[in-house]
Design an enzyme around this catalytic site. Structure first.
Site, PDB file in Angstrom:
ATOM      1  N   SER A 263       0.836  -1.209   0.000  1.00 35.05           N
ATOM      2  CA  SER A 263       0.000   0.000   0.000  1.00 35.05           C
ATOM      3  C   SER A 263       0.864   1.250   0.000  1.00 35.05           C
ATOM      4  CB  SER A 263      -0.896   0.013   1.242  1.00 35.05           C
ATOM      5  OG  SER A 263      -0.111   0.222   2.408  1.00 35.05           O
ATOM      6  N   LYS A 264       0.219   2.381  -0.227  1.00 33.66           N
ATOM      7  CA  LYS A 264       0.921   3.673  -0.181  1.00 33.66           C
ATOM      8  C   LYS A 264       1.557   3.888   1.188  1.00 33.66           C
ATOM      9  CE  LYS A 264       0.129   8.654  -0.662  1.00 33.66           C
ATOM     10  NZ  LYS A 264       0.585   9.027   0.692  1.00 33.66           N
ATOM     11  N   ARG A 265       0.873   3.413   2.219  1.00 37.11           N
ATOM     12  CA  ARG A 265       1.385   3.572   3.582  1.00 37.11           C
ATOM     13  C   ARG A 265       2.753   2.897   3.743  1.00 37.11           C
ATOM     14  NH1 ARG A 265      -2.657   1.442   5.695  1.00 37.11           N
ATOM     15  NH2 ARG A 265      -4.009   3.240   5.506  1.00 37.11           N
TER      16      ARG A 265
END
Length: 504
Positions: A263-265
């Site tokens: 994910s972007k996280r």
């Protein structure tokens, strides 16, 4: 065999995740391998999630990666429009057909009523599903009857159209990646296929478009595998049984830890991009991209190709043409592929080393100009040749070779402490005298003279060379010292040594 036709069909809901880029890449490679067509279709039926600029971003990302689209919104083609919001008149006909032949029904349940049922089920430690077990007690044309349904529709009540999933029907499919997969329709819910806003959901639009656009293979992420039985049932219900495309569901790209979807996280936390290009949202939200971080498109393609696909050889570096030649959907893995940010930089370094020095110099020039440095292209090319071996990105050329363009502003403390001793100034001054007296100032000539001095005075090589490097570079790094001195010239070399003597 008919012409191979594949499509990449993203939704314009934000930046394109590299998982989506890999899907586009695999579709592209498959089409090119078989001499087929690669389509780009924008699936924007969910207007509530539409994000301004996302469609342009998708097109730009594919262009940067060199994934040439054969048919699409920008390219046109015989099966357009290629944007679903421009095809809305097409879908209602097929929704009506499903109603007429008993494969779908009108449902008038409000979002509030459905939410209340979900909460009630959760309170009883269960799960609410709109399916063959519950549909008879809900507000739909199956339970209300024809007259009441007509009355409600004429009164303008909002409704959706749901697919009527049959009971005890086994759906069997041969997935090109996973082999045979089976589903029992009794375990599936009645999905909404047409919304109250007059637009179809993904499920109906996707099937209708794939059929009308003559898509032969659907290559998509494994998150769509649970939707496969509904999609196959829609083909059956619409009378297209036997005309379905072949399906291939790609494995997930996993976090660097190997647990869960990337994910972007994860990128924010560990400092690597998860999008092909930098994204600036309408609200000013920013996310880093591979292009702006200094990656070459070839490196990104190569990296993504090997996430979930195995060429069956030890080869790791592939051009786009080589990937096309080697690609086979049968060699795509079932299990998730762990993303490795370190490997990503390794790929970029390999491509940087392979690039021509003149090309790298052209890429480096704008970075120099941004610092107010104007240099002859030939000089920059020579610098690149000397420092690229230690670099991963073009931006590293400055860190590795700033001393080719300006004198050191300071001196590395650890290097100075280690190599600048009490007798160093006298040695360095003697070296200055030798350099001043030379007629030719080539790398070979200066090295020969300084070596003669070292041997004649029985000095350790490092006793002389390390302080000289510190004076010229400002640190204990860089390529062959005499190559640096030849590049910057005699006057600049002497100026730097003189300054080091004064400061150190």
């Amino acid at each position: 065999m008919s012409e191979i036709r594949v499509r990449f069909a993203p939704s314009p809901t934000g930046p394109l995740h590299i998982g989506g880029v890999r899907t586009a890449l695999f579709n592209y490679l498959f089409a090119r391998k078989h001499g087929g067509k690669f389509l780009l279709r924008i699936e924007d039926t969910d207007q509530t999630r539409f994000v301004e600029g996302a469609e342009a971003y998708i097109n730009e990302a594919l262009e940067w990666l060199g994934l040439t689209v054969d048919e699409g919104v920008r390219q046109g083609g015989a099966y357009g429009p290629y944007k679903q919001s421009e095809r809305r008149a097409i879908y209602s006909k097929y929704a009506d057909q499903l109603i007429d032949n008993g494969w779908a029904y009108y449902a008038f349940d409000t979002p509030e009523e459905l939410e209340a049922l979900r909460i009630e089920a959760e309170t009883a430690k269960g799960t609410f599903s709109y399916d063959l077990h519950t549909r008879g007690g809900l507000s739909n044309s199956l339970s209300l009857g024809a007259d009441e349904t007509k009355r409600r529709m004429e009164a303008g009540e909002a409704y959706v159209i749901r697919f009527k999933m049959p009971e005890h029907h086994e759906v069997v499919a041969n997935d090109l990646v996973r082999g045979q997969v089976r589903f029992n329709t009794s375990l599936l819910d009645d999905k909404v296929i047409f919304k109250s806003d007059g637009l179809p959901t993904y499920h109906l639009a996707n099937i209708v478009d794939d059929h009308l656009m003559k898509i032969t293979h659907v290559i998509r992420g494994e998150e769509w595998l649970p939707s496969l039985p509904l999609h196959l049932m829609l083909y059956k219900a619409l009378g297209w049984e036997g005309e379905e495309p072949k399906f291939a569901h790609l494995p997930l790209i996993l976090k660097p830890t190997g647990k869960g979807k990337l994910s972007k996280r994860d990128g924010d936390k560990d400092g690597f991009p998860v999008f092909p290009l930098e994204w600036v949202g309408p609200d000013g939200e920013r996310a880093s991209g591979y292009r702006e971080s200094g990656y070459f498109p070839e490196a990104v393609n190569n990296l993504l190709a090997l996430l979930g696909w195995n060429p069956g050889t030890e080869q790791e570096l592939f051009s786009l043409n080589e990937l096309t030649e080697a690609f086979s959907i049968e060699r795509v893995n079932k299990s998730g592929a762990r993303f490795d940010p370190v490997k990503a930089t390794w790929f970029n370094q390999q491509y940087l080393q392979k690039k021509d020095d003149a090309e790298l110099a052209r890429l480096f020039q704008p970075l120099l100009e941004a610092r107010g440095i104007s240099c002859d292209e030939g000089y920059v090319e020579k610098v690149v040749a000397l420092v690229k071996e230690r670099s991963v990105f073009v931006s590293d050329f400055w860190e590795q070779g700033s001393y080719f363009f300006e004198p050191p502003q300071s001196y590395d403390e650890k290097t100075a402490k280690k190599f600048w001793k009490e007798n160093t100034p006298a040695i360095v001054r003697e070296c200055m005298v030798i350099l001043q007296g030379m007629t030719a100032f080539s790398s070979v000539a200066t090295e020969e003279k300084i070596k003669e001095y070292i041997e004649r005075n029985e000095l350790g090589f490092g006793v002389v060379m390390n302080p000289l490097r510190l004076a010229i570079v400002g640190a204990g790094k860089g390529p062959h010292l005499f190559d640096i001195m030849e590049m910057i010239g005699r006057e600049e070399s002497l100026r730097r040594i003189s300054k080091a003597l004064a400061v150190l």
